[in-house]
Each structure stands twice: as C-alpha cells, then as structure tokens.
Design a protein around this motif. Structure first.
Motif, short mmCIF file in Angstrom:
data_model
loop_
_atom_site.label_atom_id
_atom_site.label_comp_id
_atom_site.label_asym_id
_atom_site.label_seq_id
_atom_site.Cartn_x
_atom_site.Cartn_y
_atom_site.Cartn_z
N PHE A 12 -96.98 31.10 -30.31
CA PHE A 12 -96.22 29.87 -30.51
C PHE A 12 -94.77 30.27 -30.75
CE2 PHE A 12 -100.28 28.10 -31.69
CZ PHE A 12 -100.18 26.76 -31.36
N GLN A 16 -91.78 25.74 -33.14
CA GLN A 16 -92.83 24.73 -33.03
C GLN A 16 -93.72 24.67 -34.28
OE1 GLN A 16 -95.11 25.10 -29.43
NE2 GLN A 16 -93.35 24.72 -28.13
N ASP A 18 -94.96 23.68 -37.84
CA ASP A 18 -94.73 22.53 -38.71
C ASP A 18 -95.79 22.53 -39.81
OD1 ASP A 18 -97.09 21.39 -37.63
OD2 ASP A 18 -95.96 20.28 -36.13
#
Length: 116
Positions: A12, A16, A18
């Motif tokens: 990832f 990105q 969160d």
C-alpha cells in the motif's frame, strides 16, 4: 537492501493508510539499511508525509517507534485472512451454483427428450 514484503503481505502507498489500518501488522523499509516490522498504533499525515507510530518496535538501542514516510512509499500490510477466505468462499459458491444450474439444464433437456 530492497524489501518487497512477503507473500502474505500486500503493498500500500503510505498515503492510503487510514484509521482502518490502526492495529494491523505493518512492515516497511524506512532507509537503505533497515526493515521495520510492527503494529500500527497511530497514523498522522500531511500532503507530503505520513507519520506512523508503532507498537512493539521501540525499546532497543537502534529501534524507534515513530517513522516519517513519503506518501508514495510502499508499506506492507498482512493480508486479511477473513476477507481472503470470504472472497474465496464467495467465488467457490458462484462456481458451485453455475455447475448446479448446468446440471439442472441437462436433466431438463434429457427429460424433455424422453417425453417426445
């Protein structure tokens, strides 16, 4: 050193990450000489950087528990075994349904051929 994760991890971009990722295992290479493995304790970000706070990393003489990563740097998260299993089961169920539909059609066609 060029760390590319393991087969049980998915890459990832750090940007990105969160709140869904807090508590997940993560690995990444913050510099040319170090690979970090830990659990995400917190995430903060700006337009250019992602700040990761990790559990299970600090305490050694060379280990720290906070890292600043560019938003486009890959980090590697463990694949979700439940999500992967659910997807696999869903695909298998679809395959079984298609086969049952095909068998049902074949049986109907045979029965129609016998009645004629």
């Amino acid at each position: 050193m060029e760390y590319n994760g393991s087969p049980t991890e998915k890459a990832f971009p750090a940007g990105q990450l969160d709140r869904r990722h807090v508590g997940q295992s993560v690995s990444f290479q913050p510099n040319d000489f170090t690979v970090v493995f830990g659990t995400i304790a917190g995430i903060a970000r700006t337009e250019a950087l992602v700040y990761l706070s990790l559990d299970g990393v600090s305490g050694g003489t060379h280990l720290k528990d906070e890292y600043d990563l560019p938003v486009d740097q890959d980090v590697y998260l463990q694949l979700d075994p439940l999500g992967s299993a659910e997807k696999g089961l869903s695909e298998a169920a679809g395959f079984v349904k298609d086969k049952l539909d095909e068998i049902t059609r074949n049986i109907r066609e045979r029965e129609q051929g016998k009645s004629e």
